[in-house]
Design an enzyme around this catalytic site. Sequence first.
Site, PDB file in Angstrom:
ATOM      1  N   GLY A   1       0.866  -1.167   0.000  1.00 22.36           N
ATOM      2  CA  GLY A   1       0.000   0.000   0.000  1.00 22.36           C
ATOM      3  C   GLY A   1       0.901   1.214   0.000  1.00 22.36           C
ATOM      4  O   GLY A   1       2.103   1.071   0.148  1.00 22.36           O
TER       5      GLY A   1
ATOM      6  N   ASP B   1       1.750   5.778   4.823  1.00 26.72           N
ATOM      7  CA  ASP B   1       0.656   6.235   5.689  1.00 26.72           C
ATOM      8  C   ASP B   1      -0.587   5.365   5.659  1.00 26.72           C
ATOM      9  O   ASP B   1      -1.680   5.844   5.934  1.00 26.72           O
ATOM     10  CB  ASP B   1       0.213   7.674   5.321  1.00 26.72           C
ATOM     11  CG  ASP B   1       1.269   8.698   5.662  1.00 26.72           C
ATOM     12  OD1 ASP B   1       2.048   8.434   6.589  1.00 26.72           O
ATOM     13  OD2 ASP B   1       1.303   9.739   5.007  1.00 26.72           O
TER      14      ASP B   1
ATOM     15  N   GLY C   1      -0.610   2.307   7.275  1.00 27.74           N
ATOM     16  CA  GLY C   1      -0.580   1.395   8.410  1.00 27.74           C
ATOM     17  C   GLY C   1       0.220   0.120   8.197  1.00 27.74           C
ATOM     18  O   GLY C   1      -0.020  -0.888   8.861  1.00 27.74           O
TER      19      GLY C   1
ATOM     20  N   GLU D   1       9.333  -2.605   5.400  1.00 27.66           N
ATOM     21  CA  GLU D   1      10.073  -1.706   4.489  1.00 27.66           C
ATOM     22  C   GLU D   1      10.757  -2.501   3.369  1.00 27.66           C
ATOM     23  O   GLU D   1      11.898  -2.235   2.979  1.00 27.66           O
ATOM     24  CB  GLU D   1      11.121  -0.885   5.266  1.00 27.66           C
ATOM     25  CG  GLU D   1      10.586  -0.127   6.472  1.00 27.66           C
ATOM     26  CD  GLU D   1       9.725   1.096   6.130  1.00 27.66           C
ATOM     27  OE1 GLU D   1       9.537   1.374   4.938  1.00 27.66           O
ATOM     28  OE2 GLU D   1       9.247   1.741   7.068  1.00 27.66           O
TER      29      GLU D   1
END
EC number: 2.7.1.21
Length: 236
Positions: A9, A12, A14, A87
Amino acid sequence: MASFRYFTGPMDCGKSTLALQIDHTHTAGGRRGRLFTSRDRAGEAIISSRLGLRRPAVEVHPAFSFWGYVVDQLSAGARIDYVVCDETQFYTPAQVDDLARLVDELDVDVFAVGILTDFQTHLFPGSRRLVELCDSMEVLQVEALCWCGRRATHNARTVDGLMVVEGDQVVVGDIEQLHDLEPGGEEPAPVAQAAVVAYEVLCRRHHRARLTRSAAQAGLAETLPFGTTEGWEGQQ
Ligand SMILES: [Zn+2]
């Protein structure tokens, strides 16, 4: 049977919160895992979420070997049922290949969490490899919003408040000394030393128009030829 799951996604939405939640759920279920991250906003070797949760993690540098790490741990008698990788856009394609090997050859569940595309809307190399190799890919349902209220799907980079579309793929924002963090690169080269780099999520329309929240607020929208202000007026 182990599986290789990829959750993605924009910024920001989540993702780090989900990574910590996955680890918590599996730990509570009696399983043993390891957490990995790369260049988290909180610094090295930490997974932090915007909701304030944080956990220690193994930092993934370009030369890090998932295969070597897990085999060493297992050889030393440790138990590893799963790994949670946050990440993942910063991982190399070879590291993603390693993750698939952990699933197939060592029966370790892999949960990979990261951003799909960069500030120029192109896939990160590691993200591309994840799409190619994962067993399942899920786009996170917690949706970030553009300033106009539409779904935010694209990451924008700003330098000193202005959106840019040129530059290195990886530049970490919100830090004092900015460096080129190109994987496998040589000496880190200072990038626009005094510049402040930040990121903002936008809808595709406003990413294409290069219209960030501050630009829209400054009234730049009125000078642009496209109909980019619709929706924003309703937000005032
Ligand atoms: Zn928008």
